[in-house]
Design a protein around this motif. Structure first.
Motif, PDB file in Angstrom:
ATOM      1  N   LEU A 220       0.885  -1.221  -0.214  1.00 47.31           N
ATOM      2  CA  LEU A 220      -0.101   0.010  -0.179  1.00 47.31           C
ATOM      3  C   LEU A 220       0.972   1.231   0.029  1.00 47.31           C
ATOM      4  N   THR A 221       0.692   1.955  -0.978  1.00 48.84           N
ATOM      5  CA  THR A 221       1.604   3.324  -1.228  1.00 48.84           C
ATOM      6  C   THR A 221       0.906   4.585  -1.002  1.00 48.84           C
ATOM      7  N   GLN A 226     -12.031   8.222   1.044  1.00 51.41           N
ATOM      8  CA  GLN A 226     -13.213   8.686   0.216  1.00 51.41           C
ATOM      9  C   GLN A 226     -12.690   9.214  -1.187  1.00 51.41           C
ATOM     10  N   GLU A 227     -11.382   8.922  -1.401  1.00 49.50           N
ATOM     11  CA  GLU A 227     -10.863   9.170  -2.748  1.00 49.50           C
ATOM     12  C   GLU A 227     -10.177   8.186  -3.599  1.00 49.50           C
ATOM     13  N   ARG A 228      -9.361   7.597  -2.917  1.00 47.38           N
ATOM     14  CA  ARG A 228      -8.422   6.698  -3.818  1.00 47.38           C
ATOM     15  C   ARG A 228      -7.434   5.913  -2.990  1.00 47.38           C
ATOM     16  N   SER A 229      -7.260   4.510  -3.285  1.00 44.94           N
ATOM     17  CA  SER A 229      -6.185   3.659  -2.679  1.00 44.94           C
ATOM     18  C   SER A 229      -5.269   3.108  -3.805  1.00 44.94           C
ATOM     19  N   THR A 230      -3.838   3.180  -3.461  1.00 46.21           N
ATOM     20  CA  THR A 230      -2.972   2.911  -4.506  1.00 46.21           C
ATOM     21  C   THR A 230      -1.959   1.674  -3.888  1.00 46.21           C
ATOM     22  N   ARG A 231      -2.027   0.704  -4.679  1.00 45.63           N
ATOM     23  CA  ARG A 231      -0.846  -0.278  -4.324  1.00 45.63           C
ATOM     24  C   ARG A 231       0.063  -0.632  -5.371  1.00 45.63           C
ATOM     25  N   GLU A 232       1.483  -0.833  -5.206  1.00 43.26           N
ATOM     26  CA  GLU A 232       2.177  -1.112  -6.138  1.00 43.26           C
ATOM     27  C   GLU A 232       3.090  -2.297  -5.515  1.00 43.26           C
TER      28      GLU A 232
END
Length: 542
Positions: A220-221, A226-232
């Motif tokens: 998880l980066t 309520q907007e976004r979640s990013t994983r790399e």
């Protein structure tokens, strides 16, 4: 965005697994398809997820993220079959009460520490612990793990739970009774490992991007609520060399129509289809509009607890409301995406079980309506004394359309007066869980492919029996099914009791109805549970 049917068929419907370690010439190692330079997958979710803590998460969108960040003992392939995860395999004793999992020796946490059997012991004890009070605590009990009930109740210490680390690479589970589908249950996020040192160091904040340590294919980066979640990509993941997708972004878009607009503008690779849009979109974009069966049920649940309306204590009222819902209108006109009418709780897609045909299903809608009028009149309600109640759903245009359609059916046919209310997802879960409702939307997707994953919600002690339906016979049948060699007659009777007592109103069984960019390869359309893993996807070059 790629818009070619050829690539849709080769990419989306391919069930080939990525096994190569090098992608010479920018091509897929198995299919030979040209790979896009930018391997970023972006998809839309309706609401903010509940958590990315494996032992805390309780919703589908959160579990999708958790499956990327963490890896359990077993995974699923594109057809829903069990494949190795952290465990390379397992054995069972003669009576199937002791399962021993052998862990791979190259599994690591994202900080470089080895993943060991102790990490699973810690996680499973944590899931059962009264202190954490996980919303999925009941799942550990459902798995028939030895002493689970006593540990959850606080009557026995955590170390009494039937899980052991025999050594770093051997994890042993002892069951209180044989459970034939036990290995399937280990694909659920509740059973994923947790890093004890990190959890104890940071407490609830351990899942923040700056603190989290995970063992899955991704880390998880970024998380903007309520907007976004990013994983790399997690470079420490044991199979990182075979992973193609570099980055996955989940965007929270509450409005289905806004999401579709953003998809058409090229901002998303996947989004759910707005209710009623599938016929049009499948004609205009046949290579991107898809629909396939899912192991999920959409229903409404009556609050039968002491805080619920007195009117709903009368089964005639519940049955009248269930009879009057014209499911065909909802599936064919409101949703129009391949959903099927539901007269049972467990979907037809459930492995090894065919739900019995309810009497209601064999009746015409006119016959159902006539019976409903009689039942409601017998219960003392009619035009001069209309039934009134509140109907609650979580915020979504599709849920709203269904609620409006149902309330109009009841108004026109029975003179019922319904007040509609909606709540944001997390508030909705809390309200429903506290029995602070009258009639509330419910939906359930199978945690594993067996009828009990649905029917166990009707158990008096189930953590998700939000309507507090109680039936000693249902409890007895479900308990017997845990050790029975033939569960069909037991599950059939449970479904018959649900049909007779009507604690819920089944509306439809789900279809996966998406707009999916034809650049996306290997989406698991044949997995009815829709347990997808970003590590198995890839983006095809335009």
């Amino acid at each position: 965005m790629q818009k070619k049917t050829r690539l849709f068929v080769a990419g989306l419907l391919s069930s080939t697994f990525i096994t190569g370690t090098a992608f010479a010439g920018g091509t897929h190692p198995t299919t030979g398809e040209p790979l896009a330079d930018d391997q970023t997958f972006i998809y839309r979710v309706l609401d903010e997820h509940t958590s990315v803590d494996p032992q805390v998460v309780e919703d589908v969108s959160g579990s999708e993220i958790v499956r990327d960040l963490f890896e359990g003992l077993m995974n699923q392939d594109a057809d829903g079959n069990l494949v190795p995860g952290v465990a390379t395999g397992y054995t069972a004793n003669e009576d199937n009460t002791v399962y021993t999992f052998t862990l791979r020796d190259n599994a690591k946490w994202s900080n470089g520490d080895p993943v060991t059997a102790s990490d699973f012991v810690f996680a499973w004890q944590r899931a059962a612990s009264p202190e954490l009070a996980s919303a999925y605590q009941w799942y550990i009990e459902l798995m028939s793990i030895e002493n689970a009930s006593a540990v959850i109740a606080g009557d026995k210490p955590l170390d009494a739970l039937g899980v052991k680390a025999l050594d770093d690479l051997t994890f042993e589970v002892t069951l209180s009774a044989p459970l034939p589908y036990f290995p399937q249950m280990t694909t659920h996020s509740t059973t994923f490992p947790a890093p004890q040192k990190v959890v104890e160091m940071h407490g609830d904040a351990w899942i923040k991007p700056e603190n989290i340590v995970s063992n899955g294919a991704y880390v998880l980066t970024e998380h903007l609520p309520q907007e976004r979640s990013t994983r790399e990509r997690n470079t420490m993941y044991w199979d990182n060399d075979a992973t193609i997708i570099d980055k996955v972004v989940a965007l929270v878009i509450n409005d289905e129509n806004v999401a579709l607009t953003r998809y058409m503008a090229g901002e998303l690779d996947r989004t759910e289809m707005p209710a009623g849009q599938f016929p049009r979109m499948s004609k205009e974009h046949p290579e991107e509009a898809i629909s396939f069966p899912r192991l999920c049920s959409y229903y409404y649940t009556f609050n039968l607890s002491d805080s619920g309306p007195e009117e709903f204590k009368d089964v005639r009222v519940r049955k009248a409301l269930a009879l009057t819902v014209d499911r065909k209108i909802i599936t064919e006109n409101v949703m129009a995406g391949g959903q099927t009418e539901a007269f049972s709780f467990a979907p037809v897609a459930t492995a090894g079980f065919e739900p019995p045909e309810a009497k209601m299903a064999s009746m015409s809608q006119a016959e159902r309506d006539a019976m409903a009028v009689e039942l409601l009149a017998e219960a003392g309600f009619g035009k001069d004394n209309p039934l009134k109640f509140n109907m609650m759903y979580n915020t979504s245009e599709g849920h709203k359309k269904i609620a409006v359609a149902m309330s109009q059916m009841w108004k026109q046919k029975l003179g019922v007066e319904v007040e509609l209310s909606n709540q944001e997802w997390k508030v909705f879960l809390e309200t429903r869980g506290n029995q602070d409702f009258e009639l509330a939307r419910g939906a359930w997707c199978g945690d594993y492919n067996e009828a009990s994953t649905f029917l166990d919600l009707m158990d008096s002690e189930s953590g998700y029996n939000d309507g507090k339906f109680e039936s000693a016979r249902v409890d007895e049948l479900l308990a017997s099914a845990k050790t029975s060699g033939d569960t069909t007659p037991l599950y059939t009777e449970v479904e018959q009791i649900i049909a007779n007592e009507v604690p819920i109103i089944p509306i439809y069984h789900y279809a996966g109805v998406y707009m999916m960019d034809s650049d996306v390869g290997n989406w698991p359309v044949n997995n009815v549970q829709q347990n997808w893993y970003s590590k198995d996807l890839y983006k095809i070059a335009e």
